[in-house]
Scaffold this motif. Structure first.
Motif, PDB file in Angstrom:
ATOM      1  N   ALA A 175       0.825  -1.206   0.000  1.00  0.00           N
ATOM      2  CA  ALA A 175       0.000   0.000   0.000  1.00  0.00           C
ATOM      3  C   ALA A 175       0.860   1.257   0.000  1.00  0.00           C
ATOM      4  CB  ALA A 175      -0.896  -0.007   1.233  1.00  0.00           C
ATOM      5  N   GLN A 176       0.209   2.422  -0.223  1.00  0.00           N
ATOM      6  CA  GLN A 176       0.890   3.704  -0.036  1.00  0.00           C
ATOM      7  C   GLN A 176       1.472   3.694   1.376  1.00  0.00           C
ATOM      8  OE1 GLN A 176       1.295   6.121  -2.401  1.00  0.00           O
ATOM      9  NE2 GLN A 176       0.401   4.622  -3.780  1.00  0.00           N
ATOM     10  N   TRP A 177       2.689   4.185   1.556  1.00  0.00           N
ATOM     11  CA  TRP A 177       3.372   3.862   2.805  1.00  0.00           C
ATOM     12  C   TRP A 177       3.982   5.014   3.584  1.00  0.00           C
ATOM     13  CZ3 TRP A 177       8.829   4.330   2.442  1.00  0.00           C
ATOM     14  CH2 TRP A 177       9.354   4.378   1.148  1.00  0.00           C
ATOM     15  N   CYS A 178       3.636   6.256   3.276  1.00  0.00           N
ATOM     16  CA  CYS A 178       4.210   7.354   4.063  1.00  0.00           C
ATOM     17  C   CYS A 178       3.774   7.264   5.531  1.00  0.00           C
ATOM     18  CB  CYS A 178       3.865   8.715   3.464  1.00  0.00           C
ATOM     19  SG  CYS A 178       2.111   9.110   3.367  1.00  0.00           S
ATOM     20  N   ALA A 179       2.505   6.969   5.786  1.00  0.00           N
ATOM     21  CA  ALA A 179       2.014   6.906   7.167  1.00  0.00           C
ATOM     22  C   ALA A 179       2.517   5.660   7.882  1.00  0.00           C
ATOM     23  CB  ALA A 179       0.488   6.968   7.196  1.00  0.00           C
ATOM     24  N   SER A 180       2.574   4.525   7.191  1.00  0.00           N
ATOM     25  CA  SER A 180       3.092   3.329   7.857  1.00  0.00           C
ATOM     26  C   SER A 180       4.579   3.497   8.165  1.00  0.00           C
ATOM     27  CB  SER A 180       2.804   2.056   7.060  1.00  0.00           C
ATOM     28  OG  SER A 180       3.336   2.114   5.767  1.00  0.00           O
ATOM     29  N   PHE A 181       5.316   4.248   7.328  1.00  0.00           N
ATOM     30  CA  PHE A 181       6.718   4.554   7.629  1.00  0.00           C
ATOM     31  C   PHE A 181       6.836   5.339   8.937  1.00  0.00           C
ATOM     32  CE2 PHE A 181       9.787   8.101   7.462  1.00  0.00           C
ATOM     33  CZ  PHE A 181      10.958   7.384   7.688  1.00  0.00           C
ATOM     34  N   VAL A 182       6.034   6.396   9.094  1.00  0.00           N
ATOM     35  CA  VAL A 182       6.101   7.205  10.315  1.00  0.00           C
ATOM     36  C   VAL A 182       5.665   6.376  11.521  1.00  0.00           C
ATOM     37  CG1 VAL A 182       5.255   9.279  11.489  1.00  0.00           C
ATOM     38  CG2 VAL A 182       5.864   9.375   9.057  1.00  0.00           C
ATOM     39  N   SER A 183       4.617   5.566  11.366  1.00  0.00           N
ATOM     40  CA  SER A 183       4.168   4.701  12.470  1.00  0.00           C
ATOM     41  C   SER A 183       5.265   3.723  12.869  1.00  0.00           C
ATOM     42  CB  SER A 183       2.901   3.944  12.064  1.00  0.00           C
ATOM     43  OG  SER A 183       1.807   4.819  11.920  1.00  0.00           O
ATOM     44  N   PHE A 184       5.945   3.156  11.881  1.00  0.00           N
ATOM     45  CA  PHE A 184       7.078   2.246  12.104  1.00  0.00           C
ATOM     46  C   PHE A 184       8.164   2.946  12.929  1.00  0.00           C
ATOM     47  CE2 PHE A 184      11.266   0.826  10.604  1.00  0.00           C
ATOM     48  CZ  PHE A 184      11.172  -0.562  10.479  1.00  0.00           C
ATOM     49  N   CYS A 185       8.505   4.172  12.529  1.00  0.00           N
ATOM     50  CA  CYS A 185       9.541   4.919  13.251  1.00  0.00           C
ATOM     51  C   CYS A 185       9.110   5.219  14.689  1.00  0.00           C
ATOM     52  CB  CYS A 185       9.892   6.201  12.507  1.00  0.00           C
ATOM     53  SG  CYS A 185      10.763   5.928  10.942  1.00  0.00           S
ATOM     54  N   LEU A 186       7.848   5.586  14.882  1.00  0.00           N
ATOM     55  CA  LEU A 186       7.334   5.821  16.238  1.00  0.00           C
ATOM     56  C   LEU A 186       7.497   4.560  17.082  1.00  0.00           C
ATOM     57  CD1 LEU A 186       4.135   7.774  15.230  1.00  0.00           C
ATOM     58  CD2 LEU A 186       5.843   8.653  16.845  1.00  0.00           C
ATOM     59  N   HIS A 187       7.072   3.438  16.528  1.00  0.00           N
ATOM     60  CA  HIS A 187       7.168   2.161  17.252  1.00  0.00           C
ATOM     61  C   HIS A 187       8.612   1.858  17.644  1.00  0.00           C
ATOM     62  CE1 HIS A 187       6.475  -2.045  18.280  1.00  0.00           C
ATOM     63  NE2 HIS A 187       7.486  -2.335  17.468  1.00  0.00           N
ATOM     64  N   TYR A 188       9.519   1.955  16.677  1.00  0.00           N
ATOM     65  CA  TYR A 188      10.910   1.598  16.953  1.00  0.00           C
ATOM     66  C   TYR A 188      11.670   2.683  17.721  1.00  0.00           C
ATOM     67  CZ  TYR A 188      10.455  -2.845  14.680  1.00  0.00           C
ATOM     68  OH  TYR A 188      10.068  -4.136  14.374  1.00  0.00           O
ATOM     69  N   ALA A 189      11.051   3.838  17.912  1.00  0.00           N
ATOM     70  CA  ALA A 189      11.609   4.857  18.812  1.00  0.00           C
ATOM     71  C   ALA A 189      11.128   4.617  20.245  1.00  0.00           C
ATOM     72  CB  ALA A 189      11.205   6.250  18.346  1.00  0.00           C
ATOM     73  N   GLY A 190      10.296   3.596  20.438  1.00  0.00           N
ATOM     74  CA  GLY A 190       9.796   3.273  21.768  1.00  0.00           C
ATOM     75  C   GLY A 190       8.571   4.080  22.166  1.00  0.00           C
ATOM     76  N   ILE A 191       7.934   4.742  21.201  1.00  0.00           N
ATOM     77  CA  ILE A 191       6.739   5.543  21.469  1.00  0.00           C
ATOM     78  C   ILE A 191       5.529   4.666  21.158  1.00  0.00           C
ATOM     79  CG2 ILE A 191       5.478   7.641  20.874  1.00  0.00           C
ATOM     80  CD1 ILE A 191       8.307   8.709  19.865  1.00  0.00           C
ATOM     81  N   THR A 192       4.817   4.256  22.179  1.00  0.00           N
ATOM     82  CA  THR A 192       3.735   3.301  22.003  1.00  0.00           C
ATOM     83  C   THR A 192       2.517   3.930  21.334  1.00  0.00           C
ATOM     84  OG1 THR A 192       2.682   3.766  24.131  1.00  0.00           O
ATOM     85  CG2 THR A 192       4.470   2.112  24.120  1.00  0.00           C
ATOM     86  N   ALA A 193       1.688   3.090  20.737  1.00  0.00           N
ATOM     87  CA  ALA A 193       0.440   3.555  20.121  1.00  0.00           C
ATOM     88  C   ALA A 193      -0.521   4.093  21.177  1.00  0.00           C
ATOM     89  CB  ALA A 193      -0.212   2.430  19.322  1.00  0.00           C
ATOM     90  N   GLY A 194      -0.381   3.661  22.413  1.00  0.00           N
ATOM     91  CA  GLY A 194      -1.193   4.199  23.494  1.00  0.00           C
ATOM     92  C   GLY A 194      -0.781   5.603  23.892  1.00  0.00           C
TER      93      GLY A 194
END
Length: 193
Positions: free
Chosen positions: A72-91
């Motif tokens: 899929a188009q992936w600009c948002a999944s890229f940023v979400s990926f970076c948030l996750h791997y920066a230790g910033i939870t979805a919560g």
């Protein structure tokens, strides 16, 4: 080639270890991905004849290499990926794979501000209107001064790349702002503990 995929171990080798400074860790995660390009060996042909290449970001977001998100188009999944791997939870800071949905989630969490009412800083998530005035692209602010922001964006010409935008550009719709350390209930470091 449907076998041209990555494993979680493959992409995790490319990422730095979070330090606990949410904004700096987000920028470091984004910088570690510079130069990544969507696959030209593993792709899907869309109804209009265009192709969509596999990405680690879509595979991560969708929970597997065969997921539709992997193509899929992936600009948002890229940023979400970076948030996750920066230790910033979805919560702590909601994730999404689409800009309109993401802005709504951030609004609900009190973490979204319109462009004209915010002074951007490194670690902000910037939402951009590239085509029709509605947010349809997203990136991570890596630096900001009085006139410009430097960003890292996914799916910029099918790659993770740096870009620059004037702070007063009408393409900037708004920002997702990481919770402040002044608010312990929303502080990413507290949320990880």
């Amino acid at each position: 080639n449907p076998d041209a995929v990555e494993t979680q171990e493959d992409w995790e080798r490319t990422l730095p270890t979070p330090t606990g400074n949410a904004a700096a860790d987000l920028v470091a995660a984004a910088k570690s991905q510079l130069g990544y390009t969507e696959s030209t060996a593993n792709y899907r042909v869309n109804a209009d004849g265009s192709t969509s290449g596999y990405t680690r970001y879509g595979a991560w977001y969708g929970g597997g290499n065969s997921s539709d998100f992997a193509y899929a188009q992936w600009c948002a999944s890229f940023v979400s990926f970076c948030l996750h791997y920066a230790g910033i939870t979805a919560g702590t800071f909601p994730y999404s794979a689409g800009c309109a949905d993401w802005i709504a989630r951030l609004n609900d969490a009190g973490l979204y501000v319109p462009a004209q009412s915010h002074t951007p800083k490194a670690g902000d998530v910037v939402f951009l209107a590239m085509h029709d005035g509605e947010a349809d692209h997203v990136g991570i602010v890596t630096e900001a001064d009085e006139t410009t922001i430097q960003t890292i964006e996914g799916n910029l010409n099918n790659a993770v790349a740096q870009s620059e935008h004037s702070i007063d550009s009408n393409k900037i719709v708004g920002y997702g702002v990481l919770p402040s350390a002044d608010d312990p209930a929303k502080d990413p470091a507290v949320a990880k503990a």
